[in-house]
Design a protein around this motif. Sequence first.
Motif, short mmCIF file in Angstrom:
data_model
loop_
_atom_site.label_atom_id
_atom_site.label_comp_id
_atom_site.label_asym_id
_atom_site.label_seq_id
_atom_site.Cartn_x
_atom_site.Cartn_y
_atom_site.Cartn_z
N LEU A 25 0.83 -1.21 0.00
CA LEU A 25 0.00 0.00 0.00
C LEU A 25 0.86 1.26 0.00
O LEU A 25 0.59 2.20 -0.75
CB LEU A 25 -0.92 0.00 1.22
N ALA A 26 1.89 1.27 0.82
CA ALA A 26 2.77 2.44 0.88
C ALA A 26 3.43 2.69 -0.47
O ALA A 26 3.47 3.83 -0.96
CB ALA A 26 3.84 2.24 1.96
N ALA A 27 3.95 1.62 -1.09
CA ALA A 27 4.60 1.76 -2.39
C ALA A 27 3.62 2.27 -3.44
O ALA A 27 3.97 3.13 -4.27
CB ALA A 27 5.21 0.43 -2.82
N CYS A 28 2.40 1.75 -3.42
CA CYS A 28 1.41 2.15 -4.41
C CYS A 28 0.96 3.59 -4.21
O CYS A 28 0.73 4.33 -5.18
CB CYS A 28 0.21 1.21 -4.36
N LEU A 29 0.81 4.01 -2.96
CA LEU A 29 0.41 5.39 -2.70
C LEU A 29 1.48 6.37 -3.19
O LEU A 29 1.16 7.41 -3.78
CB LEU A 29 0.17 5.59 -1.20
N GLY A 30 2.75 6.03 -2.95
CA GLY A 30 3.82 6.90 -3.44
C GLY A 30 3.82 6.98 -4.95
O GLY A 30 3.99 8.07 -5.53
N LEU A 31 3.64 5.84 -5.61
CA LEU A 31 3.61 5.84 -7.08
C LEU A 31 2.42 6.63 -7.59
O LEU A 31 2.54 7.38 -8.57
CB LEU A 31 3.54 4.39 -7.59
N PHE A 32 1.25 6.48 -6.95
CA PHE A 32 0.07 7.21 -7.36
C PHE A 32 0.30 8.71 -7.26
O PHE A 32 -0.06 9.47 -8.17
CB PHE A 32 -1.12 6.80 -6.49
N MET A 33 0.90 9.15 -6.17
CA MET A 33 1.21 10.58 -6.02
C MET A 33 2.12 11.07 -7.14
O MET A 33 1.93 12.17 -7.67
CB MET A 33 1.89 10.82 -4.67
N SER A 34 3.10 10.25 -7.51
CA SER A 34 4.05 10.65 -8.56
C SER A 34 3.38 10.81 -9.91
O SER A 34 3.64 11.78 -10.63
CB SER A 34 5.17 9.61 -8.66
N PHE A 35 2.50 9.87 -10.26
CA PHE A 35 1.91 9.90 -11.59
C PHE A 35 0.74 10.87 -11.70
O PHE A 35 0.46 11.38 -12.78
CB PHE A 35 1.48 8.49 -12.01
N ILE A 36 0.04 11.10 -10.59
CA ILE A 36 -1.07 12.05 -10.66
C ILE A 36 -0.55 13.46 -10.92
O ILE A 36 -1.26 14.32 -11.43
CB ILE A 36 -1.92 11.98 -9.38
N LEU A 182 -3.58 20.50 -4.02
CA LEU A 182 -3.70 20.15 -2.62
C LEU A 182 -4.01 18.68 -2.41
O LEU A 182 -4.01 18.19 -1.27
CB LEU A 182 -4.78 21.01 -1.95
N VAL A 183 -4.29 17.96 -3.51
CA VAL A 183 -4.69 16.56 -3.41
C VAL A 183 -3.61 15.71 -2.74
O VAL A 183 -3.90 14.84 -1.91
CB VAL A 183 -5.02 15.99 -4.80
N ASN A 184 -2.36 15.97 -3.09
CA ASN A 184 -1.28 15.12 -2.59
C ASN A 184 -0.93 15.37 -1.12
O ASN A 184 -0.20 14.58 -0.52
CB ASN A 184 -0.02 15.31 -3.44
N THR A 185 -1.46 16.44 -0.52
CA THR A 185 -1.14 16.70 0.89
C THR A 185 -1.71 15.63 1.81
O THR A 185 -0.96 15.01 2.59
CB THR A 185 -1.64 18.10 1.31
N PRO A 186 -3.02 15.34 1.78
CA PRO A 186 -3.51 14.25 2.63
C PRO A 186 -2.96 12.89 2.24
O PRO A 186 -2.71 12.04 3.10
CB PRO A 186 -5.04 14.31 2.45
N LEU A 187 -2.73 12.69 0.94
CA LEU A 187 -2.13 11.42 0.51
C LEU A 187 -0.73 11.25 1.08
O LEU A 187 -0.34 10.15 1.47
CB LEU A 187 -2.08 11.37 -1.03
N ALA A 188 0.02 12.34 1.15
CA ALA A 188 1.37 12.27 1.70
C ALA A 188 1.34 11.91 3.18
O ALA A 188 2.17 11.12 3.66
CB ALA A 188 2.09 13.60 1.49
N VAL A 189 0.40 12.47 3.92
CA VAL A 189 0.29 12.16 5.35
C VAL A 189 0.02 10.68 5.56
O VAL A 189 0.67 10.01 6.38
CB VAL A 189 -0.83 13.00 6.00
N VAL A 190 -0.92 10.13 4.77
CA VAL A 190 -1.24 8.71 4.89
C VAL A 190 -0.06 7.85 4.47
O VAL A 190 0.29 6.86 5.14
CB VAL A 190 -2.48 8.38 4.04
#
Length: 512
Positions: A25-36, A182-190
């Motif tokens: 999950l952590a790896a996928c969230l980081g990748l999602f943030m990068s590509f979005i 601002l989308v990546n801010t809460p994603l980064a916290v998680v």
Amino acid sequence: MSTVSATTADARPAAAVPRGRLVLLAACLGLFMSFIEVTAAISTLRALQVDMRVAPADLSWVSSTYTLVVAACVLSGGALGERFGRRRVFVTGTVLIAAGSLVVATAHTYPQVLVGRGISGLGGALVLPTSLALITTTFFVDLPRMLRYIAIWVSVSGVGLAVGPLLGGTLLQTWSWRAVYLVNTPLAVVTVAVTLYAVAESRVPDRPLDLPGQFWAVLGLSTLVYGIAVGGRAGYDDPVVVTVLAVAAVSLTALVVTERRRAVPMLDVRMMANARYTAALCVAAAALFVFVGVVFLEVLFLQRVRGFGPLGTGVRLLPAMLAFVAATATAQRLAGRVRAGRLLAAGSLVTTAAALVLLRQQPDGSYGVTALGLVLAGLGSGLVVAPSTAAAFEVVEGPQMGAASSAVTAFRQVGSVLATAILGAVLAVRFLDTLPAQLAEHRLPPPVIDQVVQVARSGGSSSGRSSPRITGAVGDAFTQGVHSALWVVAGVSCIAAVLAAALLARRSPNTP
């Protein structure tokens, strides 16, 4: 490049890894943030231009700055992760992505926007290689599970690319362009919380930093992407463009020479003497070149030619995302029964067909053609992107898998960045070449033709209050530019299919 076993100081057998799914999950969230960050930014360009009064010729750097920094630094990201700790570098990159987005969201001037995009790009360069390393170093003793998780990880890139315009359009319609960043801010916290809780640190304490290799990689890749992008607008005979591309050629040559002489190189070019391994890297680069390229071109076509807004464009890109996820899941199920090279060849043929279908798009044509092409692009890319890692693993010895996984990741990201640079340049050159003839065909007087062409060469737009004839001519010329870029996509896909069929579809001597 270090071996897998040598780079997993804290790794344990996959069966004994607690919270293993949270690592994924952590790896996928980081990748999602990068590509979005790639496609969401495209949806904000027009609103940002109006709000900050940005010159049209400068607007493309809002998206290009991020990809330029990622391309220049992605090779260094993997090496820094090995030296200082993959979890630490991954968390740092996640924070940088969010911090850069916050700088953009609160910016009052255009230079601040570019600074923010550069900070996010640096974060993306750290996250992309280390997010995969979190998976490979945690589950390296269970190859089937590792490849299954890599397939899931890869599918997230397609989700990020396709969801970006949809999410950006929704936020633009509801709030403003600043909300998109601002989308990546809460994603980064998680992401940071999950990473610190679930991921064990791993590093190679004595890993040399290979500063000469990093210098040549950053200089070579950044000048290459910059030269290609600027050349599409200024012309490839422009002295500045020629100089920049010459610097890129010299720098990348120096990178190869330097890495061949290093005992522990950042990029082990000596492994590329294996033609099958090199083919796997090329196909991996082609996979994201094609998928990112198709999404990039379709965003431009749907918005600038068909006139759809950001939200409407995002909705119409959903077939590509859904097909990509479905094909990735299918490739995962076929992994044990069908050789990775055969999946690469088949998927590349499908993406070739997708580009040929999209060539039938016209300004007043049916969306059905676009939808069919997007579905084929998603299906083909899903059959290629994830198995490209498995294909590299099939043709190297076990101790070389760490180097192979890092190289595949780097080649994929360079392919995705070159997609926007090369295809954008091809589109621009073809558009500017055909625009005068299209304007004349729509029976516009020479003074008007000269004025419209001058605006187009400066990066301006002929939309808004333009007459229907000007709008129609610009749309026709832009469509021809998109078609020329799609021919490049088809060519890259076809070459990838040939490489996969000729060198990767047959059984490797290293595979029992």
